[in-house]
Write a protein that holds these residues in place. Sequence first.
Motif, short mmCIF file in Angstrom:
data_model
loop_
_atom_site.label_atom_id
_atom_site.label_comp_id
_atom_site.label_asym_id
_atom_site.label_seq_id
_atom_site.Cartn_x
_atom_site.Cartn_y
_atom_site.Cartn_z
N GLN A 1 0.81 -1.21 0.00
CA GLN A 1 0.00 0.00 0.00
C GLN A 1 0.85 1.27 0.00
O GLN A 1 0.52 2.25 -0.66
CB GLN A 1 -0.94 0.00 1.20
N CYS A 2 1.93 1.27 0.77
CA CYS A 2 2.78 2.45 0.83
C CYS A 2 3.55 2.64 -0.47
O CYS A 2 3.85 3.79 -0.85
CB CYS A 2 3.73 2.37 2.02
N PHE A 3 3.86 1.55 -1.15
CA PHE A 3 4.48 1.68 -2.47
C PHE A 3 3.51 2.31 -3.46
O PHE A 3 3.87 3.20 -4.24
CB PHE A 3 4.92 0.31 -2.98
N LEU A 4 2.24 1.88 -3.43
CA LEU A 4 1.23 2.49 -4.29
C LEU A 4 1.01 3.95 -3.92
O LEU A 4 0.65 4.77 -4.77
CB LEU A 4 -0.09 1.72 -4.18
N GLY A 5 1.24 4.29 -2.65
CA GLY A 5 1.12 5.67 -2.22
C GLY A 5 2.09 6.59 -2.92
O GLY A 5 1.82 7.79 -3.07
N ASP B 1 18.82 5.17 1.48
CA ASP B 1 17.79 4.34 0.87
C ASP B 1 16.49 4.52 1.66
O ASP B 1 16.39 4.11 2.82
CB ASP B 1 18.23 2.88 0.88
N ILE B 2 15.49 5.15 1.05
CA ILE B 2 14.23 5.41 1.74
C ILE B 2 13.54 4.12 2.15
O ILE B 2 12.96 4.03 3.25
CB ILE B 2 13.31 6.28 0.87
N SER B 3 13.59 3.10 1.30
CA SER B 3 12.93 1.84 1.64
C SER B 3 13.60 1.18 2.84
O SER B 3 12.93 0.59 3.70
CB SER B 3 12.94 0.89 0.44
N HIS B 4 14.93 1.28 2.94
CA HIS B 4 15.64 0.72 4.09
C HIS B 4 15.28 1.49 5.36
O HIS B 4 15.04 0.90 6.42
CB HIS B 4 17.15 0.79 3.86
N ILE B 5 15.21 2.81 5.25
CA ILE B 5 14.87 3.64 6.41
C ILE B 5 13.49 3.28 6.93
O ILE B 5 13.28 3.03 8.13
CB ILE B 5 14.94 5.13 6.05
N MET B 6 12.50 3.23 6.03
CA MET B 6 11.14 2.94 6.45
C MET B 6 11.00 1.52 6.94
O MET B 6 10.25 1.24 7.89
CB MET B 6 10.17 3.19 5.29
N GLY B 7 11.72 0.57 6.34
CA GLY B 7 11.66 -0.81 6.81
C GLY B 7 12.15 -0.93 8.24
O GLY B 7 11.53 -1.63 9.07
N SER B 8 13.24 -0.27 8.56
CA SER B 8 13.77 -0.31 9.93
C SER B 8 12.82 0.36 10.92
O SER B 8 12.62 -0.12 12.04
CB SER B 8 15.14 0.37 9.97
N VAL B 9 12.21 1.47 10.50
CA VAL B 9 11.25 2.17 11.37
C VAL B 9 10.04 1.29 11.63
O VAL B 9 9.56 1.18 12.77
CB VAL B 9 10.84 3.51 10.74
N TRP B 10 9.55 0.63 10.59
CA TRP B 10 8.38 -0.23 10.76
C TRP B 10 8.68 -1.41 11.68
O TRP B 10 7.86 -1.79 12.51
CB TRP B 10 7.90 -0.73 9.41
N ARG C 1 12.54 -10.30 4.07
CA ARG C 1 13.52 -9.56 3.27
C ARG C 1 12.90 -9.16 1.94
O ARG C 1 12.34 -9.97 1.22
CB ARG C 1 14.76 -10.41 3.04
N GLY C 2 13.04 -7.87 1.65
CA GLY C 2 12.49 -7.36 0.39
C GLY C 2 11.00 -7.58 0.27
O GLY C 2 10.50 -7.93 -0.78
N ALA C 3 10.28 -7.39 1.36
CA ALA C 3 8.85 -7.70 1.38
C ALA C 3 8.08 -6.71 0.49
O ALA C 3 7.67 -5.66 0.93
CB ALA C 3 8.32 -7.66 2.80
N VAL C 4 7.91 -7.10 -0.76
CA VAL C 4 7.09 -6.37 -1.71
C VAL C 4 7.44 -4.89 -1.75
O VAL C 4 6.83 -4.06 -1.09
CB VAL C 4 5.59 -6.55 -1.42
N PHE C 5 8.50 -4.59 -2.48
CA PHE C 5 8.91 -3.22 -2.79
C PHE C 5 9.58 -2.49 -1.63
O PHE C 5 10.00 -1.36 -1.79
CB PHE C 5 7.74 -2.38 -3.29
N PHE C 6 9.63 -3.08 -0.44
CA PHE C 6 10.29 -2.42 0.68
C PHE C 6 11.33 -3.35 1.27
O PHE C 6 11.14 -4.55 1.35
CB PHE C 6 9.30 -2.00 1.77
#
Length: 299
Positions: free
Chosen positions: A91-95, A234-243, A256-261
């Motif tokens: 969903q966040c990727f589609l965002g 890497d924004i995806s790495h940053i958000m993955g760690s925050v999540w 790992r690499g869970a759908v675009f993040f």
Amino acid sequence: MAVYKRTYHGYDGPLTSERWRFLVLPRYTFDEMRKNRRLFHFFMFCFAWPLVCTGFVYMNHNVSLLRLLHLNAVQFLAVDANFFLIYMGVQCFLGVFVAAFGGPSLIAPDLANNAIPLYLSRPFSRLEYVLGKASVLMILLSLMTWVPGLLLFLLEGDFSGASWMWANLNIASGIFFGSWVWIILLTCQALAYSTWVRMKHLSAAMMFIVYFGSSAFGAAVNGILHTRWGGLLDISHIMGSVWISLFGETATKSVRGAVFFNIQGGGTPLWTNWLMVVLICGFCLRLLNRKIQAVEVVK
């Protein structure tokens, strides 16, 4: 109207409270965005994945259907923290696409037509102007991220019972706060690009360049310098760690690499990822502050 008729009089109807007058901005902005068929159709498409996840939750508690399909619910359709992480990843990727399609039309037309002084001559401040414009994206992104996410959580809680809900409140808080971190980050970027890049297509392209380019650039830095600190680019790495931090210990680091993040945690200290989120948002707000002015001085 002729003056001699003397039938003109000022508005004497009810006045909106000064605190909420800035909401006139999103009201008319939504009317303009509704005419964008490409954005409207894509936004409707964004609800396909929540519907699929709803089907997963239903199948997980339908024993007869699982037996018919010869599936093991524990292995195939486990509704846990990792399930909701993957949901958020999609969903966040589609965002990103929603922000790219809708963001450029928020502030760029006002700047291109020198309308900012006219807006700020009304009874609301620069902060309220930015909040009014930002609320448009925030509402759209909320409707496709944490709102259906919490509904999925409640649906699973209805099937599994109150005990499951109380034991997994960290999932609900992770969905809500994790989505809002991404919404704020994405909104700040979209408004900043809309302000500085006045061409709509170029502003939309900036969203994709920054998102996809940051992953490639961060990986290149790590590979060339043999370091882990490239992940902070890497924004995806940053958000993955925050999540991962928001979902707690129940969210394993094996997604790992869970759908675009890049949802795997580790790599860089958690505090540095939160710091990068704050710095990116602060930098974008600084750019907005430079452009949103009641008076423009041209040299």
